[in-house]
Design a protein around this motif. Structure first.
Motif, PDB file in Angstrom:
ATOM      1  N   GLU A 462      42.119  33.149  35.946  1.00 18.85           N
ATOM      2  CA  GLU A 462      41.966  33.068  37.458  1.00 18.85           C
ATOM      3  C   GLU A 462      41.371  33.417  38.158  1.00 18.85           C
ATOM      4  OE1 GLU A 462      44.427  37.739  38.381  1.00 18.85           O
ATOM      5  OE2 GLU A 462      44.113  36.769  36.784  1.00 18.85           O
ATOM      6  N   HIS A 463      40.017  33.635  38.260  1.00 17.47           N
ATOM      7  CA  HIS A 463      39.145  33.975  38.456  1.00 17.47           C
ATOM      8  C   HIS A 463      38.412  32.992  39.028  1.00 17.47           C
ATOM      9  CE1 HIS A 463      35.525  35.833  41.435  1.00 17.47           C
ATOM     10  NE2 HIS A 463      34.813  34.824  41.221  1.00 17.47           N
ATOM     11  N   SER A 465      40.362  30.120  39.215  1.00 16.23           N
ATOM     12  CA  SER A 465      40.972  28.785  40.231  1.00 16.23           C
ATOM     13  C   SER A 465      41.611  29.386  41.536  1.00 16.23           C
ATOM     14  CB  SER A 465      42.375  28.714  39.213  1.00 16.23           C
ATOM     15  OG  SER A 465      41.994  28.433  37.945  1.00 16.23           O
ATOM     16  N   SER A 466      41.250  30.822  41.319  1.00 20.33           N
ATOM     17  CA  SER A 466      41.330  30.933  42.787  1.00 20.33           C
ATOM     18  C   SER A 466      40.798  31.626  43.797  1.00 20.33           C
ATOM     19  CB  SER A 466      42.504  32.778  43.206  1.00 20.33           C
ATOM     20  OG  SER A 466      41.101  33.432  42.193  1.00 20.33           O
ATOM     21  N   HIS A 467      39.674  31.164  43.404  1.00 16.50           N
ATOM     22  CA  HIS A 467      38.739  31.313  44.171  1.00 16.50           C
ATOM     23  C   HIS A 467      36.892  29.760  43.750  1.00 16.50           C
ATOM     24  CE1 HIS A 467      39.237  35.874  43.894  1.00 16.50           C
ATOM     25  NE2 HIS A 467      38.742  35.592  45.272  1.00 16.50           N
TER      26      HIS A 467
END
Length: 549
Positions: A462-463, A465-467
């Motif tokens: 998640e980290h 992919s979103s950044h």
């Protein structure tokens, strides 16, 4: 003709160089008088042998045998009189100065140096403390540090480099000097008001301030190359720029979170990241505060990497015993000189004894007074003694952490988190730290003495992919598969350069490190896990907490 005519023609020879009459060597007269003592007796050989037998290397070889370290002039003179037959009878009053004149001059640049013959290769040397304790891993560590610095140079404007370490503590007390009394005085004083120290230091127990230094090193905007002494191409390393020093009292915590807090609060790291510097390189000391082999430090490094939204974060150090190679170490010389002959008061105005010796005080009252003492001492250092200190062409930025202040943004629950990381897997889960711990293991390339965190390309993360990372895919690939020093086949006794290592492809981390071979603990064999074990406990903890086995 001139003589006959009475005319003086001597003026015709004025201004012309006069030729000196020379005699062949065979016609020169020998020096009259008695031959010199060293010409009559083998003084030079006997004295040289005696001095060499009592030299520093000889002293180190025979620690268990009685003998002096170095030789005095009377000792050399007495040895010559006893060892050379006939010398004592011919020269019963042989002086020490006669022996001294046969040695090398103490200072070659003085007029008196011409009186020394230099036949005996000995002199009183200057003190030298540059030798370091031998370490078989020094070469490997130093090569890896250079790899990290060249990687920062390759990234250019995307990289942010800091060299960090603590200085020796600055003592607070009216009867003890702030820094070592043996430091040479370099400042001017009135003739009738020269510094006079107490004959002994009487330190107040526990009264010491810890300065933490951070030297920023900037890579060139456009990477450039140079040629080393072997003719190999290397990247130009980051250059020293501004430096920051943070002062802390003994009532303020001093651990890995303190250094991370300093980078955030005092070294303006968030501002630099906001301007596009997404890769952080930390060159630190190998002590417990920053050591990459300690689990609590790895945890906070990973948390910092995530919180700052860095593309990559590399923490490395030189080998144990080689901390003098850390560039920030040179910052402490001007700081120490600025505190020479300084006494920092350990009492409050109107009082004659420090709070720790006021036994009528309660613990809270004593603590409050000590906070005032340390805050006052740190303010004096910042405003008076270090206000004009410069290093690497820049003014040193001195900051003060209020004594006993709450650490921020990290470290408020440091001791509890440290205990949880050192405990069982169940304790780690109950602490609520397991998710961050697993995040660290997925993004970490942990080696002996170095750790590298880098964003991954997994869609399930998640980290990341979103950044998404800002650096190029090629640079991110190098960071996630960082090269390890490997012996050069073309240059014996040297490792291949960073640029050569990038071209050769991936090699096993620490494969050519003597310590890695000595420990024989290996690496984690789990697919995708990049973890080199540093101890037996490390093996057990990693397999149990990360892989559940």
């Amino acid at each position: 003709m001139a003589a006959c005519s009475g005319v003086d023609l001597s003026w015709l020879d004025e201004g012309k160089p006069r030729k000196r009459r020379t005699q062949p060597d065979s016609a020169k007269r020998s020096r009259p008088g008695k031959p010199a003592v060293h010409e009559q007796f083998p003084i030079v050989d006997a004295a040289s042998e005696f001095i060499e037998g009592h030299g520093f290397r000889a002293h180190r070889r025979r620690q268990d045998v009685t003998g002096t370290c170095g030789s005095s002039l009377p000792e050399v003179r007495d040895h010559l009189l006893a060892a050379l037959p006939g010398l004592k009878e011919a020269y019963p009053k042989l002086g020490t100065r006669t022996v001294a004149r046969l040695m090398k001059p103490p200072n070659q640049r003085t007029t008196g140096a011409k009186r020394y013959k230099g036949f005996i290769q000995a002199r009183i040397p200057a003190k030298d403390n540059s030798q370091r304790k031998g370490n078989d891993n020094s070469h490997f560590y130093a090569s890896r540090v250079r790899y990290c610095m060249e990687m920062a140079a390759k990234l250019g404007d995307k990289a942010l480099v800091f060299s960090a370490d603590n200085k020796n503590k600055v003592r607070v007390g009216a009867t003890t000097l702030a820094v070592d009394r043996r430091i040479t005085i370099k400042r001017f004083y009135p003739v009738n008001d020269a510094p006079q120290y107490l004959d002994h230091d009487f330190p107040t127990p526990g009264y010491a301030i810890t300065p933490s230094g951070y030297l920023e090193m900037c890579p060139l905007s456009t990477p450039a190359t140079t040629i080393d002494h072997l003719g190999r191409e290397q990247l130009v390393l980051p250059q020293k720029t501004r430096s920051t020093v943070v002062l802390r009292s003994p009532h303020s915590p001093n651990n890995v979170t303190s250094h991370l807090n300093d980078l955030v609060m005092h070294a303006e790291l968030p501002t630099s990241i906001a301007h596009g510097k997404s890769c952080l390189f930390l060159l630190v000391d190998g002590g417990p505060d920053c050591n990459t082999n300690h689990q609590v430090n790895l945890y906070f490094y990973a948390k910092f990497f995530k919180d700052m939204n860095l593309d990559a974060m590399c923490v490395t150090s030189y080998a144990p015993g080689d901390s003098a190679l850390n560039p920030v170490e040179h910052l402490w010389a001007p700081c120490t000189k600025a505190l020479t002959s300084v006494y920092l008061p350990s009492t409050l105005p109107g009082e004659t004894v420090p709070p720790c010796q006021q036994h009528q005080l309660s613990m809270d009252e004593r603590l409050q007074k000590e906070h005032q003492v340390f805050d006052s001492a740190m303010d004096q250092i910042r405003k008076r003694y270090w206000s004009n200190v410069r290093f690497a062409g820049h003014k040193v930025n001195v900051k003060v952490e209020k004594s006993g202040g709450e650490p921020r943004p990290y470290g408020t629950t440091y001791q509890q988190q440290k205990a949880a990381l050192a405990g069982s897997t169940r304790a780690l889960r109950q602490s609520g730290m397991m998710e961050m711990y697993r995040f660290a293991s997925r993004h970490m390339d942990k080696r002996i003495g170095t750790v590298i965190f880098a964003k991954c390309l997994e869609p399930s993360c998640e980290h990341c992919s979103s950044h998404p990372p800002q650096v190029s895919p090629g640079d991110l690939h190098i960071l996630r598969n960082f090269p390890t020093p490997k012996p050069s086949s073309d240059h014996g006794g040297h490792f291949i350069t960073f640029l050569e290592a990038c071209k050769e492809g991936i090699d096993m981390p620490c494969e050519h490190m003597p310590l890695y071979k000595e420990k024989g603990l290996g690496r984690c064999d789990k697919m995708g896990c990049r973890y080199v074990f540093g101890s037996k406990k490390d093996v057990e903890d990693h397999r149990r907490k990360v892989h559940g086995r």
